[in-house]
Design a protein around this motif. Structure first.
Motif, PDB file in Angstrom:
ATOM      1  N   TRP A 222       7.288  55.240   5.585  1.00  0.00           N
ATOM      2  CA  TRP A 222       7.617  55.175   7.007  1.00  0.00           C
ATOM      3  C   TRP A 222       7.274  53.808   7.553  1.00  0.00           C
ATOM      4  CZ3 TRP A 222       3.867  58.685   5.168  1.00  0.00           C
ATOM      5  CH2 TRP A 222       2.537  58.353   5.436  1.00  0.00           C
ATOM      6  N   GLU A 228       6.502  62.114  12.559  1.00  0.00           N
ATOM      7  CA  GLU A 228       7.568  62.383  11.592  1.00  0.00           C
ATOM      8  C   GLU A 228       7.273  61.799  10.213  1.00  0.00           C
ATOM      9  OE1 GLU A 228      10.042  64.395  12.503  1.00  0.00           O
ATOM     10  OE2 GLU A 228       9.047  64.478  14.456  1.00  0.00           O
ATOM     11  N   SER A 231       9.024  62.556   6.175  1.00  0.00           N
ATOM     12  CA  SER A 231      10.195  63.432   6.282  1.00  0.00           C
ATOM     13  C   SER A 231      10.973  63.432   4.961  1.00  0.00           C
ATOM     14  CB  SER A 231      11.104  62.960   7.412  1.00  0.00           C
ATOM     15  OG  SER A 231      11.716  61.725   7.071  1.00  0.00           O
ATOM     16  N   PRO A 232      11.808  64.447   4.714  1.00  0.00           N
ATOM     17  CA  PRO A 232      12.589  64.478   3.466  1.00  0.00           C
ATOM     18  C   PRO A 232      13.430  63.222   3.256  1.00  0.00           C
ATOM     19  CG  PRO A 232      12.660  66.612   4.535  1.00  0.00           C
ATOM     20  CD  PRO A 232      11.957  65.692   5.488  1.00  0.00           C
ATOM     21  N   GLN A 233      14.025  62.693   4.334  1.00  0.00           N
ATOM     22  CA  GLN A 233      14.834  61.487   4.188  1.00  0.00           C
ATOM     23  C   GLN A 233      13.976  60.277   3.827  1.00  0.00           C
ATOM     24  OE1 GLN A 233      18.312  61.318   4.331  1.00  0.00           O
ATOM     25  NE2 GLN A 233      17.858  59.305   3.442  1.00  0.00           N
ATOM     26  N   GLN A 234      12.795  60.180   4.436  1.00  0.00           N
ATOM     27  CA  GLN A 234      11.878  59.078   4.106  1.00  0.00           C
ATOM     28  C   GLN A 234      11.434  59.159   2.652  1.00  0.00           C
ATOM     29  OE1 GLN A 234       8.870  59.734   7.096  1.00  0.00           O
ATOM     30  NE2 GLN A 234       9.717  58.214   8.507  1.00  0.00           N
ATOM     31  N   LYS A 236      13.087  60.512   0.192  1.00  0.00           N
ATOM     32  CA  LYS A 236      14.249  60.156  -0.641  1.00  0.00           C
ATOM     33  C   LYS A 236      14.455  58.641  -0.686  1.00  0.00           C
ATOM     34  CE  LYS A 236      19.224  60.836  -1.194  1.00  0.00           C
ATOM     35  NZ  LYS A 236      19.438  59.371  -1.400  1.00  0.00           N
ATOM     36  N   ASP A 237      14.398  57.991   0.477  1.00  0.00           N
ATOM     37  CA  ASP A 237      14.605  56.537   0.528  1.00  0.00           C
ATOM     38  C   ASP A 237      13.529  55.799  -0.265  1.00  0.00           C
ATOM     39  OD1 ASP A 237      16.794  56.980   2.126  1.00  0.00           O
ATOM     40  OD2 ASP A 237      15.767  56.478   4.011  1.00  0.00           O
ATOM     41  N   THR A 239      11.758  57.012  -2.753  1.00  0.00           N
ATOM     42  CA  THR A 239      11.966  57.311  -4.175  1.00  0.00           C
ATOM     43  C   THR A 239      13.081  56.443  -4.741  1.00  0.00           C
ATOM     44  OG1 THR A 239      11.241  59.604  -3.848  1.00  0.00           O
ATOM     45  CG2 THR A 239      12.507  59.130  -5.829  1.00  0.00           C
ATOM     46  N   ASP A 240      14.155  56.261  -3.976  1.00  0.00           N
ATOM     47  CA  ASP A 240      15.253  55.387  -4.407  1.00  0.00           C
ATOM     48  C   ASP A 240      14.763  53.953  -4.604  1.00  0.00           C
ATOM     49  OD1 ASP A 240      16.974  57.534  -4.306  1.00  0.00           O
ATOM     50  OD2 ASP A 240      17.849  56.985  -2.363  1.00  0.00           O
ATOM     51  N   GLU A 267       8.785  62.575  -7.991  1.00  0.00           N
ATOM     52  CA  GLU A 267      10.239  62.382  -8.118  1.00  0.00           C
ATOM     53  C   GLU A 267      10.579  61.160  -8.970  1.00  0.00           C
ATOM     54  OE1 GLU A 267      12.865  64.214  -6.976  1.00  0.00           O
ATOM     55  OE2 GLU A 267      11.389  65.729  -6.439  1.00  0.00           O
TER      56      GLU A 267
END
Length: 309
Positions: A222, A228, A231-234, A236-237, A239-240, A267
């Protein structure tokens, strides 16, 4: 009766002498400057340079978010009586309508007695060029910034207390020289780490000043502490980012929840370094980072060991 009169006379004489000697002693007392400081790193720096001539009151306790502090009644009393207020700036204390602004306004504190330690530091931004552009407040993680902050503290104390100016000058220069030695260690250490291992991913986007200074690739989960975080999107980003750059390890700060980074580690298959980094604050007295100088040395050792794994 004569004896009583004699004793009474002696007692009066003693009281007079005691009073005179007390007045003389009081006149010779060098009262320390009363300083209010907003957070642990600032407090430690002022104490290190001010030494025996300052009494420093720290506002934000260790373990408390300096961005959103709620001043206590005892804070108001000490600030009211303070000769000066030292603060970081760069939005660390909320600034422009934040908690510090409201706090100093509530006691009508003299702005001429306020010293911003980052006056000579070029700000960096969390989302530069966007509508939600915001200054990254964590400049002190870079020892180069620490040097500039120490210069501000030294000059301010000399201005506030000219009588002890040589004392502050000597202690300030000694402190700055230590910071310069630490900065040299940072530069040499990172120059010796290969580019493909000079990657720092931590929970928050707090290390920007450091990574820009020493050409380190930075990732994070973040951008700034909010409700927040993680979050799942954070996740994922982040991890990418890890899968793309393949850092040797992941880092977690001392004052954040480890679970989001544990999810990234799971992940990506990249382990978390076993020791935390320090960001917003120094450690407690029993830690390896109990002063700002030790904080810088500790972080360098953690980063170097982690990147070289």
């Amino acid at each position: 009766m004569d004896l009583i009169k004699k004793l009474s006379g002696i007692l009066v004489a003693l009281l007079i002498l005691t009073g005179c000697s007390s007045e003389t002693a009081d006149e010779g007392i060098d009262e320390p400057l009363k300083i209010t400081s907003t957070f642990s790193i600032m407090t430690d720096m002022v104490e290190a340079i001010g030494g025996e001539h300052v009494e420093v009151y720290n506002l934000v306790p260790l373990g408390t978010d300096p961005h959103e502090y709620d001043p206590k009644p005892e804070d108001i009393q000490f600030l009211t009586d303070s000769d000066a207020l030292f603060y970081n700036g760069f939005n660390l204390e909320g600034e422009n309508g934040g908690w510090l602004d409201k706090f100093v306004s509530s006691v009508n504190y003299d702005k001429d007695k306020m010293f911003r330690a980052t006056d000579d530091v070029k700000p960096m931004y969390l989302a530069e060029g966007t509508a939600d552009e915001e200054i990254n407040p964590h400049s002190f993680i870079d020892p180069n910034v620490g040097i500039k902050m120490a210069e501000v503290v030294k000059s301010a104390l000399i201005e506030l207390d000219e009588e002890n100016s040589e004392y502050y000058k000597e202690r300030g220069e000694d402190y700055i020289n230590e910071l310069k030695e630490i900065e040299n260690d940072y530069r040499q250490t990172f120059e010796d780490i290969p580019d493909d291992r000079r990657i720092l991913i931590a929970s928050e986007f707090a290390f920007q000043y450091l990574t820009e200074q020493y050409n380190i690739q930075e990732g994070y989960i973040w951008a700034i502490d909010t409700e927040e975080n993680g979050s799942p999107q954070q996740i994922k980003d982040a991890t990418d980012f890890v899968k793309k750059h393949q850092p040797p390890v992941l880092f977690v700060e001392s004052n954040v929840d480890r679970r989001p980074m544990e999810a990234v580690s799971k992940e990506s298959g990249v382990p978390i370094y076993d020791k935390p980094l320090y960001s917003d604050e120094i450690g407690n007295q029993d830690s390896e980072a109990s002063t700002y100088l030790d904080y810088l040395r500790y972080n360098l050792n953690v980063l170097s060991d982690g990147m070289n794994q």
